[in-house]
Design a protein around this motif. Structure first.
Motif, short mmCIF file in Angstrom:
data_model
loop_
_atom_site.label_atom_id
_atom_site.label_comp_id
_atom_site.label_asym_id
_atom_site.label_seq_id
_atom_site.Cartn_x
_atom_site.Cartn_y
_atom_site.Cartn_z
N ARG A 33 1.15 5.30 8.03
CA ARG A 33 1.78 6.45 7.35
C ARG A 33 2.33 6.08 5.98
N THR A 34 2.77 4.84 5.84
CA THR A 34 3.47 4.46 4.60
C THR A 34 2.62 3.56 3.71
N SER A 35 1.31 3.54 3.91
CA SER A 35 0.49 2.65 3.08
C SER A 35 -0.66 3.40 2.43
N VAL A 36 -1.14 2.83 1.32
CA VAL A 36 -2.32 3.32 0.62
C VAL A 36 -3.22 2.11 0.35
N ASP A 37 -4.50 2.34 0.26
CA ASP A 37 -5.39 1.23 -0.07
C ASP A 37 -5.59 1.14 -1.58
N GLU A 39 -8.15 1.64 -3.50
CA GLU A 39 -8.86 2.74 -4.15
C GLU A 39 -7.92 3.92 -4.42
N VAL A 40 -7.10 4.24 -3.43
CA VAL A 40 -6.15 5.34 -3.59
C VAL A 40 -5.13 5.00 -4.68
N LEU A 41 -4.64 3.76 -4.69
CA LEU A 41 -3.69 3.37 -5.73
C LEU A 41 -4.32 3.51 -7.11
N ARG A 42 -5.55 3.09 -7.25
CA ARG A 42 -6.21 3.21 -8.56
C ARG A 42 -6.26 4.67 -9.01
N GLN A 43 -6.57 5.57 -8.09
CA GLN A 43 -6.60 7.00 -8.42
C GLN A 43 -5.20 7.50 -8.80
N LEU A 44 -4.19 7.04 -8.07
CA LEU A 44 -2.82 7.46 -8.36
C LEU A 44 -2.35 6.95 -9.72
N LEU A 45 -2.82 5.78 -10.12
CA LEU A 45 -2.45 5.23 -11.42
C LEU A 45 -3.14 5.95 -12.57
N GLU A 46 -4.28 6.59 -12.29
CA GLU A 46 -5.02 7.31 -13.33
C GLU A 46 -4.55 8.75 -13.50
N LYS A 47 -3.77 9.26 -12.53
CA LYS A 47 -3.26 10.63 -12.61
C LYS A 47 -2.13 10.71 -13.62
N LYS A 121 5.44 4.27 -0.77
CA LYS A 121 4.25 3.78 -0.07
C LYS A 121 4.11 2.28 -0.34
N VAL A 122 3.28 1.64 0.47
CA VAL A 122 3.00 0.21 0.35
C VAL A 122 1.51 0.04 0.09
N LEU A 123 1.16 -0.87 -0.80
CA LEU A 123 -0.26 -1.16 -1.05
C LEU A 123 -0.80 -2.01 0.09
N ARG A 124 -1.70 -1.44 0.86
CA ARG A 124 -2.33 -2.16 1.97
C ARG A 124 -3.13 -3.34 1.42
N GLY A 125 -2.84 -4.52 1.91
CA GLY A 125 -3.53 -5.72 1.44
C GLY A 125 -2.84 -6.37 0.25
N GLY A 126 -1.85 -5.69 -0.32
CA GLY A 126 -1.09 -6.26 -1.43
C GLY A 126 -1.95 -6.61 -2.62
N LEU A 127 -1.49 -7.60 -3.38
CA LEU A 127 -2.20 -8.02 -4.58
C LEU A 127 -3.61 -8.49 -4.25
N ALA A 128 -3.77 -9.20 -3.15
CA ALA A 128 -5.10 -9.69 -2.76
C ALA A 128 -6.06 -8.53 -2.48
N GLY A 129 -5.55 -7.47 -1.85
CA GLY A 129 -6.38 -6.30 -1.58
C GLY A 129 -6.85 -5.63 -2.86
N TRP A 130 -5.97 -5.59 -3.85
CA TRP A 130 -6.30 -5.02 -5.16
C TRP A 130 -7.38 -5.87 -5.83
N LYS A 131 -7.15 -7.17 -5.85
CA LYS A 131 -8.10 -8.09 -6.51
C LYS A 131 -9.45 -8.13 -5.80
N SER A 132 -9.46 -7.97 -4.48
CA SER A 132 -10.73 -8.03 -3.73
C SER A 132 -11.66 -6.89 -4.12
N LYS A 133 -11.11 -5.81 -4.68
CA LYS A 133 -11.93 -4.69 -5.14
C LYS A 133 -12.43 -4.91 -6.57
N GLY A 134 -12.01 -6.02 -7.18
CA GLY A 134 -12.42 -6.29 -8.55
C GLY A 134 -11.59 -5.55 -9.58
#
Length: 150
Positions: A33-37, A39-47, A121-134
């Motif tokens: 309930r309290t996390s985003v992945d 991809e979602v964070l990237r979209q939220l940062l572009e809004k 919200k919390v970024l699921r996977g943290g910094l590593a999750g962000w970096k793993s998406k390139g």
């Protein structure tokens, strides 16, 4: 009498195991309930306006990986736990840390939600999750204290 004691001990063991499973399931639901992945964070940062993003990694983690998600603001976990109002309560906010389980971020979210914060919200996977998406990171150049206590 011996078998009664054995039965009671077994029943208590089963009860404890069930309580642990219930707690783990509740924590998993809360995390979902309290996390985003990423991809979602990237979209939220572009809004417009973009979501507020806070890096709440422990100082030693920041020292080991001195990079951040662009646009993130660094906050010490110790400071935020002592004063959750460092995070705006009236805006959408995403926190991230280093560990897969997001222990630091979730601890901050729990404390803040107990104070009435509802848009965290919390970024699921943290910094590593962000970096793993390139997705991009930037070098963190600010000074910080190596106080590791949370």
């Amino acid at each position: 009498m011996f078998w009664i004691v054995v039965g009671v001990v077994a029943a208590v063991g089963i009860l404890i195991a069930l309580l642990v499973k219930v707690r783990q399931a509740r924590n998993a639901r809360e995390f979902e309930r309290t996390s985003v992945d990423a991809e979602v964070l990237r979209q939220l940062l572009e809004k417009e306006p973009p979501v507020l993003l806070y890096d709440v990694r422990l100082p030693l983690d920041l020292l080991a990986y001195s990079e951040m998600i662009p646009g993130a603001k660094r906050l010490s976990p110790k400071e935020v736990l002592a004063n959750p109002t460092l995070i705006p309560a009236d805006q959408d906010v995403v926190l991230y840390c280093t560990c897969e389980a997001q222990k630091t971020s979730l601890e901050i979210v729990r404390k803040a939600k107990g104070l009435g914060f509802s848009r965290l919200k919390v970024l699921r996977g943290g910094l590593a999750g962000w970096k793993s998406k390139g997705y991009p990171v930037e070098v963190y150049r600010e000074s910080f204290r190596l106080d590791t206590a949370v």
